[in-house]
Design an enzyme around this catalytic site. Structure first.
Site, PDB file in Angstrom:
ATOM      1  N   ASP A 265       0.823  -1.213   0.000  1.00  0.00           N
ATOM      2  CA  ASP A 265       0.000   0.000   0.000  1.00  0.00           C
ATOM      3  C   ASP A 265       0.861   1.269   0.000  1.00  0.00           C
ATOM      4  OD1 ASP A 265      -2.115  -1.869   0.412  1.00  0.00           O
ATOM      5  OD2 ASP A 265      -1.806  -1.726   2.573  1.00  0.00           O
TER       6      ASP A 265
ATOM      7  N   GLU B 121     -11.115   0.605  -2.397  1.00  0.00           N
ATOM      8  CA  GLU B 121     -10.453   1.009  -1.154  1.00  0.00           C
ATOM      9  C   GLU B 121      -9.245   1.873  -1.496  1.00  0.00           C
ATOM     10  OE1 GLU B 121      -9.346  -2.696   0.617  1.00  0.00           O
ATOM     11  OE2 GLU B 121      -8.213  -3.364  -1.127  1.00  0.00           O
TER      12      GLU B 121
END
Length: 549
Positions: free
Chosen positions: A55, A221
């Site tokens: 991420d 997301e």
């Protein structure tokens, strides 16, 4: 200032009188012997970070690039990397050495802790916003990205709020976009925006739903917030970690309505699930995108893609058919920068333990106690004391004093030289390949004598017991001298353990083991030292060095 598009960062920084550049960073470690993305001919190969920097988010400040990533339960947490060219990266620090709340993270919290963070620069300060999916949204600040960072402050107590990213607008107003974790909130695949105080330290109004991805973008997301040419942009991955694509939303109003476009997917390449990352530009005016690719046992490795704007939409990667949807590149020319070319740099892997602090690559399985490990730089070793097994111990999944680092390439060999001074029955020191399945090669005090063995554990997260191969007893002379433990990793994360008494001839021990990812992370390799019971003293292992080649 993060509300500005990356292309305006440099112009804004020129107006800051006396801005210190570059920020002080630790001395660079030796270049990796197993993966160097810079090809040396003006090109690079992906991944630019062949390690589990999941991420990723990145920014440019002046002519420096900084990157951070999810760290989950591992500490030091929120590691910070630095680069001058987006290809050669150095590890320069971390936000915290212990994860708050301290008591909660004193025991392993697999898959919990720091999820996808956002890194920004505003009013001469660096900000990181990160979610703890069980506790809420936190923010920490620093003048220098190498640290120190402020103690994280919770700006929103919430269960299931994840992946926050701020935006400071030109009119002084500030906003925070975020997603929801279905495992906690019971809803997912939607994005919401909240108004935020200009200082970025509190939310000042209710959430507003800005996009629902259920119709075509499941598991939406990881949003990142930008503004360019009068448009608000939300870059967000969708479709799931190993299989998804990069979605971009744009609107003239911060609250929408947002148009949508898929700007990159796997296309005809072998790079699965290319998404979730950061748009950055260089001081020479080029646009680039950093994202991860899930490689299972190897973790979520970081790729660098060229990016260009067409009709106020980004196109990421190469677009051979010209449809506006790019696909990843495996090799490409390096980004153009105004300054001198950066020397080769990679995050550290090997450690000679010749300093009075651990190399920045090391992370503990949980918040550490200061007596787990001691360094003596002048003498050049790391001393690990044998810590009691966790209460209700079933396997190493529960054990906090695992000292681990990310896997650094597809194929590599780890060798460590150590001496074990055991005082108590059952004490053990081991070289471990840790994940949902794990294996290790260990020295154990059995009946007052040392023996070597390989142990494996399948489905460790489910409380499974270890199985141990027949042990090899050490002679008195062998027990008194250093021993070399090794694990060789080949393609497919296949691991073979071996040992040596002279550092030259290695004897395989145990069966080949296939490494497996952990909870939201890749497998990790490292060391542990344990004992079965609680006593008022402990044996110890002195680790001379730990080398990855």
């Amino acid at each position: 200032m993060p509300a500005l598009p990356p292309s305006l960062y440099w112009l804004a920084l020129l107006t800051i009188v006396g801005f210190a550049r570059p920020h002080a960073v630790p001395a660079q470690s030796p270049v990796s012997k197993v993966w160097v993305p810079d090809l040396g001919d003006g090109r690079y190969k992906n991944p630019v970070l062949y390690a589990d920097y999941s991420d990723p988010d990145a920014i440019r400040v002046g002519d420096d690039f900084y990157l951070t990533s999810s760290s989950f339960n591992a500490v030091p947490g929120l590691q910070i990397l630095h680069s001058k060219d987006l290809v050669n990266w150095s590890l320069i620090g971390a936000v915290f050495n212990e994860q708050p709340p301290l008591a909660r993270y004193a025991v392993p919290q697999h898959g919990n802790g720091v999820w996808a963070p956002a890194l920004r620069y505003h009013n001469k300060e660096f900000y990181i916003y990160y979610p703890d999916p069980d506790l809420g949204i936190f923010v920490t600040k620093a003048k220098n990205p190498a640290g120190p960072w402020s103690a994280p402050v919770c700006i929103k107590e919430a269960k299931g709020w994840i992946d926050p990213c701020p935006l400071w607008d030109a009119d002084g107003r500030a906003y925070l976009v975020h997603g929801f974790a279905g495992s906690r909130a019971g809803i997912k695949t939607i994005l919401a925006v909240s108004p935020m105080a200009p200082d970025g330290l509190r939310l000042i109004g209710p959430d507003a739903l800005v996009f629902d991805g259920h119709q075509g973008h499941p598991t939406l997301e990881g949003p990142k917030f930008y503004k360019r040419n009068g448009y608000y942009y939300i870059f967000a991955p969708a479709g799931g970690v190993p299989t998804g694509w990069q979605l971009v939303l744009r609107a003239k109003n911060v609250y929408g309505p947002y148009e949508e476009r898929i700007v990159m997917d796997q296309g005809k390449t072998t790079v699965n699930g290319p998404h979730q990352g950061a748009w950055v530009d260089t001081d020479a005016g080029e646009d680039w995108f950093l994202h991860f690719q899930d490689q299972y046992a190897y973790g979520r490795v970081v790729h660098l893609q060229p990016m260009q704007w067409k009709n106020d939409w980004p196109v990421i990667g190469e677009d051979p058919d010209g449809d506006g949807k790019g696909q990843p590149v495996l090799a490409y020319r390096k980004p153009k920068i105004k300054g001198k070319s950066q020397p080769l740099a990679t995050p550290p892997t090997s450690d000679e333990f010749s300093a009075n602090q651990l190399g920045l690559q090391w992370q503990w399985h949980a918040n550490p106690q200061d007596y787990w490990a001691f360094l003596n730089g002048p003498q050049g070793y790391l001393r690990l004391y044998a810590m009691p097994l966790a209460e209700g111990y079933k396997n190493l999944w529960q054990q906090p004093n695992l000292l681990l680092q990310k896997l650094p390439a597809e194929t590599f060999t780890v060798t460590t030289k150590l001496r074990f001074d055991s005082r108590l029955e059952g004490e053990k020191v081991g070289l471990v390949m840790m994940g949902l399945d794990y294996a290790y090669l260990s020295l154990t005090n059995q009946g007052g004598k040392l023996q070597l063995s390989q142990s494996t554990c399948k489905d460790a997260d489910k409380g499974s017991a270890e199985t141990t191969m027949p042990a090899v007893p050490l002679s008195v002379a062998q027990a008194q001298q250093p021993i070399y433990l090794r694990v060789a990793v080949k393609a497919g994360a296949l691991c073979q353990f071996s040992y040596s008494f002279d550092g030259q001839t290695f004897q395989p021990l145990g069966q080949e083991f296939k490494a497996r990812e952990g909870k939201w992370i890749g497998a990790k390799v490292g060391l542990f030292c344990t004992r079965p019971g609680k006593f008022n003293d402990s044996g110890n292992a002195d680790i001379d060095w730990f080398r990855i080649e």
